[in-house]
Design a protein around this motif. Structure first.
Motif, short mmCIF file in Angstrom:
data_model
loop_
_atom_site.label_atom_id
_atom_site.label_comp_id
_atom_site.label_asym_id
_atom_site.label_seq_id
_atom_site.Cartn_x
_atom_site.Cartn_y
_atom_site.Cartn_z
N SER A 10 1.04 -1.23 -0.13
CA SER A 10 -0.35 -0.02 -0.18
C SER A 10 1.14 1.15 -0.23
O SER A 10 1.00 1.87 1.19
CB SER A 10 -0.47 -0.57 1.40
N THR A 12 -0.01 4.04 -1.34
CA THR A 12 0.04 5.35 -0.74
C THR A 12 -1.76 5.39 0.82
O THR A 12 -2.20 6.15 1.11
CB THR A 12 -0.25 6.39 -1.95
N SER A 15 -5.20 0.79 1.04
CA SER A 15 -5.12 -0.23 0.70
C SER A 15 -5.15 -1.03 2.15
O SER A 15 -5.73 -2.16 1.89
CB SER A 15 -4.27 -1.41 -0.03
N VAL A 63 -4.80 -1.58 -7.30
CA VAL A 63 -5.17 -2.13 -8.84
C VAL A 63 -4.14 -0.82 -9.59
O VAL A 63 -4.07 -0.14 -9.56
CB VAL A 63 -7.02 -1.76 -9.47
N GLU A 124 -7.95 7.47 -3.01
CA GLU A 124 -7.89 8.50 -3.84
C GLU A 124 -6.66 7.63 -4.62
O GLU A 124 -6.32 7.42 -4.35
CB GLU A 124 -7.26 9.70 -2.66
C1 LIG Z 1 0.88 2.59 -11.92
C2 LIG Z 1 -0.63 2.86 -11.12
C3 LIG Z 1 -1.61 2.40 -12.24
C4 LIG Z 1 -2.93 2.23 -11.44
N1 LIG Z 1 -3.70 1.93 -12.77
C5 LIG Z 1 -5.21 1.80 -11.83
C6 LIG Z 1 -6.24 1.73 -12.35
O1 LIG Z 1 -6.22 0.57 -13.71
N2 LIG Z 1 -7.46 1.84 -12.32
C7 LIG Z 1 -7.52 2.54 -11.17
O2 LIG Z 1 -9.00 3.20 -10.86
N3 LIG Z 1 -6.80 2.58 -10.14
C8 LIG Z 1 -5.62 2.84 -10.74
N4 LIG Z 1 -4.25 3.31 -9.92
C9 LIG Z 1 -4.93 4.60 -8.64
C10 LIG Z 1 -4.82 2.94 -7.27
O3 LIG Z 1 -5.13 1.97 -7.53
C11 LIG Z 1 -5.49 4.15 -6.50
O4 LIG Z 1 -4.92 5.07 -5.99
C12 LIG Z 1 -5.79 3.07 -5.07
O5 LIG Z 1 -5.72 3.60 -4.17
C13 LIG Z 1 -3.49 3.06 -4.90
O6 LIG Z 1 -4.10 2.67 -3.07
P1 LIG Z 1 -2.47 2.35 -1.97
O7 LIG Z 1 -3.00 3.87 -1.74
O8 LIG Z 1 -2.92 1.12 -1.34
O9 LIG Z 1 -1.50 2.68 -2.76
C14 LIG Z 1 -3.94 3.27 -10.29
C15 LIG Z 1 -1.85 3.84 -10.15
C16 LIG Z 1 -0.50 3.53 -10.41
C17 LIG Z 1 0.09 3.90 -9.53
#
Ligand SMILES: Cc1cc2nc3c(=O)[nH]c(=O)nc-3n(C[C@H](O)[C@H](O)[C@H](O)COP(=O)(O)O)c2cc1C
Length: 258
Positions: A10, A12, A15, A63, A124
Motif C-alpha cells: 500500500s 499511499t 489498501s 489496482v 484516492e
Molecule cells: C501505476 C498505477 C496504476 C494504476 N492503475 C489504476 C487502474 O487501472 N484503475 C484505477 O482505478 N486506479 C489505478 N491506480 C490508482 C490506485 O489503484 C489507487 O490510487 C489506490 O488507491 C492506491 O492504493 P494505495 O493507497 O494502497 O497505494 C493506479 C495507480 C498507479 C500508481
C-alpha cells in the motif's frame, strides 16, 4: 486459536486502511491472534510465509492498470497456504479494477488458499487528489468491516467455497513501461522521508533528487512529502491525470463478493 494475518502492499495507504477494516470485522466476531505483514517494505516481500488451515489471510493491494501490481505478483504466488481461507481486497482509484481481483484469486489459489470473500474498494487516485478524493472514507471502512463479518460467518459455518469475482482471463495486457520518475522542487529539505518509505528503495537518502532505476510510479513519495516537493511532470502521466479528472470523478461504490 485462529490467527488473522493482515497483509497489504500500500504505497499511499488506501489498501492498508481497507485491509485493516476487513480484519477488524473478522476480529470482532471472536477471539483471534492477529498479525500484520506490510509488503510495502521490500524486506517483507523477500520472506516466505506459510499458513495453516485454521489461519485466515486478509490481503489488500492497489489496482495497477487493471491488474495486481507487477511487483506483488510473485509474492502472492509464493505464499504457502494449506487450504487456508483468504479474503481479498483490490483498491482502485475510481476508474476500474478490471481483472485485479480475479488475478489475485488465481495467484493465491496456486499457493493453496481459498478466496471465499472479496471486495473492490475505492482509494484516492495515486495521480490525482481529485479522483476518489478522501477515499476510503467512513462508509468504505464500514463496508470493509461488513465484508470481514460476512467472511467470518462463512468460515465459522465451514463454507469454504471459492467466491466468484468479476474479471476475465486472459487478464488485461500489462501496463506499458513508463520509465519516468517524480521531479523535485527547491522546497525539498532533504528530510529523507521519501527515501525511507519508497517501496522500491530507489531514492537516494543523501540526495533525494537522485532516483535510481526501478521506480514503479506508485506516488508514495509524491503523496507523503511534507513539503509537497515531489511532482509528476512526465507528459503521459499528466495526460492520465487529466483523463481521470475529466471522466472518473463521479463517486463509485465498493463491490462485495461473498
Ligand atoms: C501505476 C498505477 C496504476 C494504476 N492503475 C489504476 C487502474 O487501472 N484503475 C484505477 O482505478 N486506479 C489505478 N491506480 C490508482 C490506485 O489503484 C489507487 O490510487 C489506490 O488507491 C492506491 O492504493 P494505495 O493507497 O494502497 O497505494 C493506479 C495507480 C498507479 C500508481
Amino acid at each position: 486459536m485462529k490467527t488473522i494475518t493482515t497483509m497489504y502492499f500500500s504505497p499511499t495507504g488506501a489498501s492498508r486502511k481497507i485491509a485493516n477494516g476487513i480484519a477488524g470485522g473478522i476480529a470482532g466476531t471472536g477471539t483471534f491472534e492477529q498479525k500484520t505483514i506490510d509488503l510495502t517494505k521490500p524486506q517483507a516481500r523477500e520472506k516466505t510465509y506459510e499458513f495453516r488451515s485454521n489461519d485466515i489471510l486478509v490481503i489488500g493491494y492497489p489496482v495497477y492498470g487493471g491488474r495486481v501490481p507487477a511487483v506483488l505478483q510473485n509474492v502472492l504466488c509464493g505464499l504457502k497456504g494449506t487450504a487456508t481461507p483468504a479474503v481479498l481486497a483490490a483498491v482502485y482509484g475510481n476508474r476500474d479494477y478490471e481483472d485485479a481481483l480475479l488475478e489475485g484469486q488465481d495467484l493465491l489459489a496456486e499457493g493453496g488458499f481459498t478466496v471465499l470473500a472479496a471486495g473492490a474498494f475505492i482509494g484516492e487516485h495515486s495521480y490525482s487528489a481529485k479522483v476518489g478524493a478522501g477515499r476510503p472514507d467512513a462508509e468504505d471502512l464500514q463496508a470493509a468491516e461488513g465484508l470481514g463479518i460476512k467472511a467470518a460467518e462463512k468460515i465459522s459455518a465451514g463454507d469454504y467455497l471459492e467466491v466468484a469475482v468479476k474479471g476475465n482471463r486472459p487478464y488485461k495486457d500489462p501496463m506499458p513501461d513508463m520509465p519516468f520518475t517524480p521531479k523535485i522542487t527547491e522546497t525539498c529539505t532533504g528530510c529523507g522521508l521519501c527515501a525511507e518509505n519508497c517501496p522500491m528503495q530507489v531514492i537516494s537518502r543523501e540526495n533525494p533528487t537522485q532516483i535510481n532505476t526501478g521506480c514503479i510510479l506508485c506516488s508514495a513519495c509524491v503523496k507523503l512529502c511534507p513539503q509537497q516537493a515531489k511532482y509528476w511532470d512526465a507528459e503521459p502521466i499528466l495526460k492520465i491525470k487529466q483523463m481521470l479528472e475529466t471522466k472518473f470523478v463521479e463517486r463509485k461504490e465498493p463491490e462485495i463478493f461473498i
